[in-house]
Write an enzyme that holds these catalytic residues in place. Structure first.
Site, PDB file in Angstrom:
ATOM      1  N   THR A   1     -89.882-157.496 -36.568  1.00 46.28           N
ATOM      2  CA  THR A   1     -90.316-156.117 -36.811  1.00 46.28           C
ATOM      3  C   THR A   1     -91.565-156.143 -37.684  1.00 46.28           C
ATOM      4  OG1 THR A   1     -88.088-155.235 -36.594  1.00 46.28           O
ATOM      5  CG2 THR A   1     -89.662-153.868 -37.762  1.00 46.28           C
TER       6      THR A   1
ATOM      7  N   PHE B   1     -93.989-154.087 -40.137  1.00 43.52           N
ATOM      8  CA  PHE B   1     -93.961-152.949 -41.056  1.00 43.52           C
ATOM      9  C   PHE B   1     -95.372-152.658 -41.551  1.00 43.52           C
ATOM     10  CE2 PHE B   1     -89.369-152.643 -41.987  1.00 43.52           C
ATOM     11  CZ  PHE B   1     -88.930-153.852 -41.482  1.00 43.52           C
TER      12      PHE B   1
END
Ligand code: PEP
Ligand code: MN
Length: 622
Positions: free
Chosen positions: A527, A529
């Site tokens: 992921t 960010f």
């Protein structure tokens, strides 16, 4: 022996225990960590476990069976983090220590320091007192060398590490140096160990040439017994029968030590292999095996080096290595942070009214929390929030200096809500971080996969674990906001039939059992960010710009914008379209560009972009 105290122990009960131990002449240490309060009894213990277990306020008496006590994981469960200025050895960020074997001159040291700093080193090493096998070899510049190291720190901001070979050097070390190193040959020089223990400065304790891990830990115990907890263990190769390398790097020491001790570990592949071309492969392996730090010898002219030239990397080789570490570290849950020192400086310069906090979604143990620690280390307080909008609002209203928002996942795609919020709020993206998302199935002690009836998690986590969950069609999937809240719900409900999908960090924080690790469909589950803030704190050179723009509803209008990027050879690394609120079938585009387009060189690009788009905003540069 460890006395685990009741969480509601009264001050009077505690004082009574303390007085009793002190009357018996016991050496004790009190440790409080994540809700656990213990008194470790280290020496001179006249009483037995049963004497203590009947005391009021004592929950449990646990013997420490090993001969080392203070360094033992039994005494302190959490990892020790050794602070050297703004650098923390033992956190989520890999600490890279680099520099020549020996300080040879002011020019040599300053030149190498600039190079290693450029490539991501955060501490500088260099010997001023060299323990050489031959009395006729270069012995080091001694105090002159220490002065040079102090100048390196002043000019570059890098903390400095050097070897102490005798207690007589202690005063000079206190004056000039940030970290003292006890060399392999002195690992069992007990007077020296006691001396560095009393000095109180962070210590790199090298493993002896032919020492067992237990002997090494006993040496660390000597330092800690003097009251110095800032010990970093350094594996630098041991003597074996194998002549192809200078020593044999014992990488298995990393997982062994991680179990036995809470102290951080640095790996020195330079002295371990003794051969330049073997250094980088072993450094990469060390990070993969869980090392907290690396110590690498680097020289700008290794052929002329006064010691250890053949094992010293050229600066650009060192640069290649740190780039590799940057890629490897997230796989094992860590980060190589090229902006480490600059970030600390920015944070230190925040004005006094700043909250010095970063808002993230979920609770402690969330992947967003992990991203926050990976990006900021311990310098910023993570602030849990219930919704993404809360994060944007907290930053806008100065309740948090920064926000950490997930933008996209490699398996489940974009988090559209955050793209929309970026459009809505006038905040800047000032950084990014990518972390590996390794899901675990987490439940209460005693639960098994067979007893589980329902699984809590956020929908993207269900989608990332689709194949795994399909094997258990009877599981009822209960959607919640975030993985960390899933773990907390299961914990608080005390429901033994329920499990949560979450991080191993959440399992640790909530003291829950991991039923299965790495249940995501594809292990390449990352992921990305974005770090948001009200504005840039400094105008450093950056490599990336994020923009949002809209174009007219006519043929070729998007193509006209793309043409600008093509013409100026700007790499477009992401393009995302989002509907515009209240304007059906009209779209806003988000683009990530590999260029600093606010820089003067790109002025024509900005001009053309403004001309070809109906709306244009720079979301951030980082
Ligand atoms: C050094 O770090 O320069 C050194 C002498 O190391 P070791 O004590 O591991 O041989
Ligand atoms: Mn050396």
């Amino acid at each position: 022996m460890i006395l685990v105290l009741d969480s509601d122990i009264t001050q009077t009960q505690k004082d009574k225990i303390r007085n009793m131990l002190s009357d018996d002449g016991c050496i004790t240490r009190e440790i409080t960590e994540s809700g656990r309060n213990v008194i470790g009894i280290i020496g001179n213990n006249k009483k037995s476990a049963t004497d203590f277990s009947s005391l009021q306020g004592v929950k449990e008496v646990v013997p420490i069976k090993t001969s080392y006590k203070l360094v033992s994981r039994d005494l302190k469960k959490g990892d020790t983090k050794v602070k050297v200025g703004n650098v923390v050895v033992g956190g989520d960020r890999i600490v890279v220590i680099a520099g020549p074997c020996a300080v040879e001159s002011r020019e040599q040291s300053l030149a190498i320091a600039q190079e290693v700093k450029k490539y991501g080193a955060v501490l500088f090493r260099g010997g001023a007192y060299k323990p050489r096998s031959s009395p006729y070899s270069f012995q080091g510049l001694e105090e002159e060398g220490l002065k040079i190291l102090a100048e390196v720190r002043e000019k570059t901001g890098l903390g400095v590490v050097t070897e102490i070979t005798s207690p007589t050097q202690a005063d000079l070390m206190m004056k000039y140096i940030d970290v003292v190193q006890v060399g392999a040959r002195n690992m069992q020089n007990f007077e020296l160990l006691k001396c560095v223990g009393r000095m109180g400065k962070p210590v790199v304790l090298k493993r002896g040439l032919a020492s067992t891990i237990e002997e090494w830990l006993m040496s660390a115990e000597y330092i800690m017994a003097e009251g110095n907890n800032n010990v970093i263990l350094c594996e630098r190769g041991i003597r074996t029968f194998e002549p192809y390398t200078r020593n044999t790097l014992d990488l298995s020491a990393i997982p062994v030590l991680k179990k036995l001790t809470h102290l951080p570990i640095v790996i020195d592949p330079s002295h371990a292999t003794g051969i330049r071309e073997k250094v980088s492969p072993m450094a990469r392996a060390a990070v993969a095996a869980g090392a907290d730090a690396l110590m690498i010898e680097v020289h700008n002219n290794p052929d002329q080096a006064l010691s250890d030239g053949p094992q010293s990397l050229y600066p650009d080789q060192f640069g290649q290595l740190t780039r590799d570490i940057y890629v490897i570290a997230p796989v094992v849950g860590k980060q190589m942070d090229f902006d480490y020192l600059k970030k600390s400086e920015t944070i230190n310069n925040l004005d006094k009214n700043s909250s010095k906090s970063a808002a993230f979604i979920g609770e402690y143990g969330a992947y967003s929390h992990k991203a926050c620690l990976g990006y900021f280390g311990d310098e910023i307080t993570p602030l849990p929030m219930k919704t993404f909008k809360d994060i944007f609002q907290a930053v806008e209203s100065n309740d948090a200096e920064y926000g950490v928002i997930p933008l996209e996942n490699s398996l489940s795609g974009s988090i559209h809500e955050n793209y929309d919020l970026l459009q809505e709020y006038d905040l800047k993206i000032i950084g990014e971080i990518t972390i590996r998302v390794k899901h675990a199935l987490i439940a209460h002690e005693g639960a098994t996969k067979e007893t589980i009836k329902k699984v809590l998690g956020p929908p993207p986590a269900f989608s990332q674990c689709r194949n795994y969950l399909d094997q258990y069609p009877d599981f009822e999937l209960v959607p919640v906001k975030a993985t960390s809240s899933a773990v907390r719900h299961v914990k608080d409900s005390n429901d033994k039939d329920a499990a949560a999908i979450g991080s191993t960090m959440a399992a640790e924080i909530f003291n829950m059992k991991i039923l299965e690790e790495s249940i995501e469909d594809n292990p390449r589950n990352y992921t990305r960010f974005a770090i948001i803030s009200k504005g840039y704190k400094e105008k450093a050179d950056v490599g990336k710009t994020s923009v949002i723009f809209s174009v007219g509803n006519e043929p070729g209008s998007l193509f006209e914008v793309m043409k600008i990027f093509s013409e100026y050879k700007i790499n477009l690394v992401k393009l995302e379209s989002r509907p515009m609120p209240g304007k059906p079938w009209e779209y806003m585009f988000y683009a990530d560009l590999e260029a600093d387009i606010e820089k003067a060189d790109y002025a024509p690009v900005m001009e053309k972009l403004k001309e070809k788009s109906e709306y244009l905003r720079i979301l951030g540069r980082y």
